[in-house]
Design a protein around this motif. Structure first.
Motif, short mmCIF file in Angstrom:
data_model
loop_
_atom_site.label_atom_id
_atom_site.label_comp_id
_atom_site.label_asym_id
_atom_site.label_seq_id
_atom_site.Cartn_x
_atom_site.Cartn_y
_atom_site.Cartn_z
N GLY A 1 0.42 -1.32 -0.22
CA GLY A 1 -0.05 -0.65 0.02
C GLY A 1 0.47 1.59 -0.07
N ARG A 2 2.01 0.97 0.33
CA ARG A 2 3.34 2.16 0.40
C ARG A 2 3.36 3.41 -1.10
NH1 ARG A 2 7.17 2.73 5.02
NH2 ARG A 2 6.88 4.76 5.15
N ARG A 3 4.10 3.80 -1.27
CA ARG A 3 3.72 4.58 -2.52
C ARG A 3 5.43 5.44 -2.32
NH1 ARG A 3 2.08 1.47 -4.50
NH2 ARG A 3 0.06 0.77 -5.30
N VAL A 4 6.45 5.87 -3.07
CA VAL A 4 7.48 5.83 -2.90
C VAL A 4 7.38 7.53 -2.53
CG1 VAL A 4 9.41 4.74 -4.45
CG2 VAL A 4 8.52 6.24 -5.65
N ARG A 5 6.31 8.18 -3.12
CA ARG A 5 6.01 9.97 -2.96
C ARG A 5 5.89 9.90 -1.58
NH1 ARG A 5 0.58 8.32 -3.96
NH2 ARG A 5 1.23 8.50 -5.94
N ASP A 6 5.23 8.66 -0.97
CA ASP A 6 5.28 8.99 0.81
C ASP A 6 6.37 9.06 1.54
OD1 ASP A 6 3.07 8.74 0.14
OD2 ASP A 6 2.62 6.74 0.81
#
Length: 165
Positions: free
Chosen positions: A70-75
């Motif tokens: 569920g994680r994205r590098v934007r985070d």
């Protein structure tokens, strides 16, 4: 160091990067397969959102798979102040920016903030050792290589002699 040397003379003009919507696992795979220690994160409009380093990605990728999906590098780069330099700037000035910001990689951008390259501490070491040879890509029109196409296959542990997480 030659004070006439510019960022564009030293930078990697075609770094592999990841889009801001990619997962940390994808960023790790890009770092692993490309051999880069730093992976720029690029927004949909081509502007640089930040830079992730291998150590940071290794820590993040140690999380459980359920969390990672569920994680994205934007985070990971959200809320960070990303300092950039331009290709025509002095390499000496860029070194000062790196030292002041305590970073070992700087995204190189055009006037609109679009990623055109990556300047790392390793580039300075190579230049100081007389090993740096400006690549043709640093002199061509700015571009960023696609995330995975064209990357070499993943290296096997026995081929390089170190464990790969």
């Amino acid at each position: 160091m030659d004070e006439r040397l510019s960022v564009g003379d030293m930078m990697n003009g075609a770094p592999y990067s990841v889009g801001e919507d990619e997962t940390p696992l994808m960023a790790w795979e890009v770092a692993e397969r490309s051999g880069q220690r730093h992976v720029p994160v690029v927004r949909r409009d081509g502007r640089c959102a930040g830079v992730l380093d291998r150590a940071e990605l290794a820590v993040v990728c140690a999380d459980p798979a359920v969390t990672l999906s569920g994680r994205r590098v934007r985070d990971l780069v959200c809320g960070r102040r990303t300092v950039t330099v331009h290709p025509e700037e002095s390499a000496v000035r860029a070194a000062a920016v790196m030292a002041e910001g305590n970073v070992d990689a700087l995204p190189v951008t055009d006037p609109r903030g679009r990623l055109t390259g990556l300047l790392t501490a390793q580039d300075y070491v190579a230049a100081a050792a007389g090993l740096h040879r400006p690549s043709a890509s640093a002199r061509e029109a700015p571009h960023v290589r696609a995330t995975l196409p064209g990357l070499p296959p993943r290296r096997r542990e026995r081929e390089i002699g170190i464990p790969i997480p």
